[in-house]
Structures are given as C-alpha cells and as structure tokens.
Scaffold this motif. Structure first.
Motif, PDB file in Angstrom:
ATOM      1  N   THR A   1      -7.636  16.503 -16.364  1.00 46.37           N
ATOM      2  CA  THR A   1      -6.607  15.851 -17.179  1.00 46.37           C
ATOM      3  C   THR A   1      -5.457  15.404 -16.272  1.00 46.37           C
ATOM      4  N   PRO A   2      -5.716  14.494 -15.342  1.00 43.00           N
ATOM      5  CA  PRO A   2      -4.686  14.111 -14.372  1.00 43.00           C
ATOM      6  C   PRO A   2      -3.533  13.359 -15.031  1.00 43.00           C
ATOM      7  N   PRO A   3      -2.312  13.542 -14.513  1.00 49.74           N
ATOM      8  CA  PRO A   3      -1.192  12.713 -14.987  1.00 49.74           C
ATOM      9  C   PRO A   3      -1.386  11.275 -14.539  1.00 49.74           C
ATOM     10  N   ILE A   4      -0.694  10.345 -15.188  1.00 46.72           N
ATOM     11  CA  ILE A   4      -0.825   8.942 -14.784  1.00 46.72           C
ATOM     12  C   ILE A   4      -0.042   8.660 -13.515  1.00 46.72           C
ATOM     13  N   GLY A   5       0.876   9.550 -13.142  1.00 44.08           N
ATOM     14  CA  GLY A   5       1.642   9.370 -11.912  1.00 44.08           C
ATOM     15  C   GLY A   5       2.643  10.487 -11.735  1.00 44.08           C
ATOM     16  N   LEU A   6       3.207  10.553 -10.524  1.00 43.34           N
ATOM     17  CA  LEU A   6       4.164  11.595 -10.164  1.00 43.34           C
ATOM     18  C   LEU A   6       5.422  10.960  -9.576  1.00 43.34           C
ATOM     19  N   PHE A   7       6.589  11.365 -10.088  1.00 36.79           N
ATOM     20  CA  PHE A   7       7.876  11.014  -9.498  1.00 36.79           C
ATOM     21  C   PHE A   7       8.374  12.204  -8.694  1.00 36.79           C
ATOM     22  N   ALA A   8       8.602  11.997  -7.391  1.00 39.19           N
ATOM     23  CA  ALA A   8       9.113  13.048  -6.514  1.00 39.19           C
ATOM     24  C   ALA A   8      10.502  12.631  -6.045  1.00 39.19           C
ATOM     25  N   SER A   9      11.516  13.348  -6.485  1.00 35.87           N
ATOM     26  CA  SER A   9      12.904  12.964  -6.231  1.00 35.87           C
ATOM     27  C   SER A   9      13.585  13.960  -5.313  1.00 35.87           C
ATOM     28  N   GLY A  10      14.239  13.452  -4.273  1.00 36.56           N
ATOM     29  CA  GLY A  10      15.077  14.287  -3.423  1.00 36.56           C
ATOM     30  C   GLY A  10      14.356  15.435  -2.743  1.00 36.56           C
ATOM     31  N   ARG A  11      13.102  15.189  -2.319  1.00 42.97           N
ATOM     32  CA  ARG A  11      12.344  16.265  -1.675  1.00 42.97           C
ATOM     33  C   ARG A  11      11.395  15.690  -0.638  1.00 42.97           C
ATOM     34  N   ARG A  12      11.311  16.340   0.509  1.00 39.78           N
ATOM     35  CA  ARG A  12      10.364  15.923   1.535  1.00 39.78           C
ATOM     36  C   ARG A  12       8.937  16.181   1.056  1.00 39.78           C
TER      37      ARG A  12
ATOM     38  N   HIS B   1       7.924   2.047 -13.510  1.00 35.29           N
ATOM     39  CA  HIS B   1       6.699   2.660 -12.992  1.00 35.29           C
ATOM     40  C   HIS B   1       5.818   3.191 -14.107  1.00 35.29           C
ATOM     41  N   LEU B   2       6.419   3.766 -15.146  1.00 37.59           N
ATOM     42  CA  LEU B   2       5.606   4.230 -16.265  1.00 37.59           C
ATOM     43  C   LEU B   2       4.854   3.070 -16.906  1.00 37.59           C
ATOM     44  N   GLY B   3       5.520   1.922 -16.996  1.00 40.99           N
ATOM     45  CA  GLY B   3       4.853   0.737 -17.547  1.00 40.99           C
ATOM     46  C   GLY B   3       3.681   0.300 -16.694  1.00 40.99           C
ATOM     47  N   GLU B   4       3.872   0.296 -15.372  1.00 42.02           N
ATOM     48  CA  GLU B   4       2.790  -0.087 -14.465  1.00 42.02           C
ATOM     49  C   GLU B   4       1.633   0.903 -14.538  1.00 42.02           C
ATOM     50  N   TRP B   5       1.974   2.184 -14.521  1.00 42.90           N
ATOM     51  CA  TRP B   5       0.916   3.210 -14.520  1.00 42.90           C
ATOM     52  C   TRP B   5       0.156   3.230 -15.835  1.00 42.90           C
ATOM     53  N   SER B   6       0.871   3.042 -16.946  1.00 37.03           N
ATOM     54  CA  SER B   6       0.210   3.041 -18.249  1.00 37.03           C
ATOM     55  C   SER B   6      -0.733   1.856 -18.391  1.00 37.03           C
ATOM     56  N   ALA B   7      -0.337   0.736 -17.772  1.00 37.92           N
ATOM     57  CA  ALA B   7      -1.170  -0.466 -17.835  1.00 37.92           C
ATOM     58  C   ALA B   7      -2.304  -0.434 -16.832  1.00 37.92           C
ATOM     59  N   GLY B   8      -2.233   0.521 -15.904  1.00 45.51           N
ATOM     60  CA  GLY B   8      -3.274   0.626 -14.889  1.00 45.51           C
ATOM     61  C   GLY B   8      -3.140  -0.384 -13.776  1.00 45.51           C
ATOM     62  N   ASP B   9      -1.926  -0.968 -13.607  1.00 39.80           N
ATOM     63  CA  ASP B   9      -1.741  -1.924 -12.521  1.00 39.80           C
ATOM     64  C   ASP B   9      -1.842  -1.218 -11.181  1.00 39.80           C
ATOM     65  N   PRO B  10      -2.683  -1.695 -10.266  1.00 38.97           N
ATOM     66  CA  PRO B  10      -2.810  -1.028  -8.971  1.00 38.97           C
ATOM     67  C   PRO B  10      -1.570  -1.254  -8.116  1.00 38.97           C
ATOM     68  N   PRO B  11      -0.919  -0.183  -7.631  1.00 35.97           N
ATOM     69  CA  PRO B  11       0.262  -0.352  -6.784  1.00 35.97           C
ATOM     70  C   PRO B  11      -0.120  -0.734  -5.370  1.00 35.97           C
ATOM     71  N   ALA B  12       0.863  -1.284  -4.656  1.00 40.07           N
ATOM     72  CA  ALA B  12       0.643  -1.522  -3.233  1.00 40.07           C
ATOM     73  C   ALA B  12       0.435  -0.177  -2.558  1.00 40.07           C
ATOM     74  N   ARG B  13      -0.304  -0.177  -1.443  1.00 41.34           N
ATOM     75  CA  ARG B  13      -0.601   1.096  -0.777  1.00 41.34           C
ATOM     76  C   ARG B  13       0.672   1.832  -0.382  1.00 41.34           C
TER      77      ARG B  13
END
Length: 260
Positions: A110-121, A242-254
């Motif tokens: 059950t993977p998430p559609i994406g991860l936001f990582a803020s202020g962390r290495r 980003h949520l809009g892109e991930w929900s739509a399945g748009d492939p991000p740049a590498r």
C-alpha cells in the motif's frame, strides 16, 4: 475510522477529500504544528497530523526513542487510512520517520503516492549530533538555535519540565538512527529546504535522490530550519502542486532543483 484516534488528529475532517496527507512533526513537536497546513489545504486534502506519544494529551505515555520502532507503531495504526490515495509529509525528524513509514507501506503493498521531506538531510547521510546527551540547558539551547519552539515555553520552568523528556527522546531517536539499506521507494520524493538552514545543506537535501527510483525534486525556500512558517503560502502551493501531479500519475523529472 475513529476521528479521535490517539495517533492522528484531523483538525478539518473531510470524508470526500480525494487524497490524504499524513504529517509527521519535528523533534519535540506535536500534531498541532500542522493545524495551519490542515486549514490551508482543505477541503481538497484531508490532513492527518501524527501525535507521537509523550506530549500534549499523550504526555503520560512512554516517549518512543527508537525511530524504527516509532515508524512500525505508526504503520500499524495507519493501515485503515490507506483506503484512498495517501501522501506523507515530515519536517526535520519527521521526514526520516515518514521515510521509514513509506518503506513499510511499500512492503505492505500500500505505497503512498509520494513523500515530502522537509528540513532534513537524506537518511543515508549520518550526522555527528549528540543533543540527546546534553543536560537540560544544552537541549534548550539547541531549541533556541533552531527557533522551532515557542520562546514562552523555553523560559517557563514548569512547561520545560513537561516537554523536555519528549524532546530528549525524539533527539535520541533521530540522532541514533542509521539507514539500514534494502529496497528504496518506488514513489517520488519532494524535498523542501531553507536556503540558510544550519542543519541541512542543499547537497544533503539533494541526496534524497538516492532513496527513490521515481524521481526527486528539491524546492528551496528563503529561511532557516523552520522556513515553512514564514514561507507557509509557498509551501502550501508546492504541496498542492505535487499532490496534483502524483495523483494524476504524471512522471516527474529524474532530478530537479527549484528556487521558490
């Protein structure tokens, strides 16, 4: 699902929201840190703010000072909420907790559609911090340097007595964490970082690219470690984009770095 769940706070419930965003606080932080995010993103996004044990209404519970144990406990409680698209957002320590939660969700199928990582290495980069070994005044000084804690709390001895055990436990959890290797995420990562963050450099933020096979974007904002307060409007726009892109399945740049 219980709207009064001990692990999650829904400040603005919306059963019809097409996507959920699970938000993980920083060391010493609580679910209420994300109240403004919940208000700003609704009703399009339903925010679940994680409440770690050992603070606020869970103050009487044992603080979990092992980051992997904490992630495992959260995943066990989060599974019923995976009935619609789910993304994760973590700031500072919360980014690493969110990453470990994402890895477990992927293993569960059950993977998430994406991860936001803020202020962390990136998790693979080890630091040499030892804040959790300092005395109480040393921990208070660390909090002052990052400007992440209400200044009124830092001068109130009674309040400090209540919050310092959780702060110390959180610092121990994140400072003793070491990346364990194994499969990385198959979903995209968006990294948010302040351009003058004293604890996360741009190079360290970019290193998150090594933790996903699906693309990583770095968004740079003016400010220090808690840039997301002063830059709240821009942060909220980035999240929604980003949520809009991930929900739509748009492939991000590498790999992309953007200046906010």
């Amino acid at each position: 699902m219980d709207d009064n769940h001990p692990w999650f706070r829904k400040f603005h419930p919306n059963a019809d929201a097409p996507v959920r965003l699970v938000c993980f606080p920083h060391a010493g932080g609580a679910a209420t840190f994300y109240f403004p995010v919940s208000r700003a993103l609704g009703p399009a996004v339903e925010v679940l703010a994680v409440q770690y044990p050992g603070r606020q209404d869970r103050r009487a519970e044992r603080c979990v000072d092992d980051l992997r144990e904490l992630a495992g406990l959260i995943v066990a409680e989060l599974r019923p909420w995976c009935d619609r698209p789910l993304a994760l957002f973590g700031h500072s320590m919360g980014a690493t907790v969110a990453y470990e939660v994402a890895r477990r969700l992927e293993r569960d199928g059950t993977p998430p559609i994406g991860l936001f990582a803020s202020g962390r290495r990136a998790p693979s980069i080890n630091g040499d911090e030892s804040v959790h070994l300092r005395d109480d005044q040393g921990i208070v000084q660390a909090l002052r340097e990052l400007s992440g804690t209400d200044s009124a709390v830092l001068v109130d001895e009674e309040m400090l007595t209540m919050v310092l055990p959780a702060v110390r436990g959180d610092y121990r959890a994140v400072e003793t964490y070491r990346h364990g290797g194994g499969p990385e995420l198959t979903r995209p990562i968006c990294v948010l970082v302040g351009d003058s963050d004293p604890v996360t450099s741009l190079a360290e933020a970019r290193a998150w690219d090594g933790h996903t096979t699906a693309g990583c974007r770095v968004e740079v904002f003016p400010g220090g470690h808690f840039f997301l307060r002063a830059q709240a409007e821009g942060v909220h726009r980035a999240i929604l984009r980003h949520l809009g892109e991930w929900s739509a399945g748009d492939p991000p740049a590498r790999f992309v770095t953007a200046q906010a």
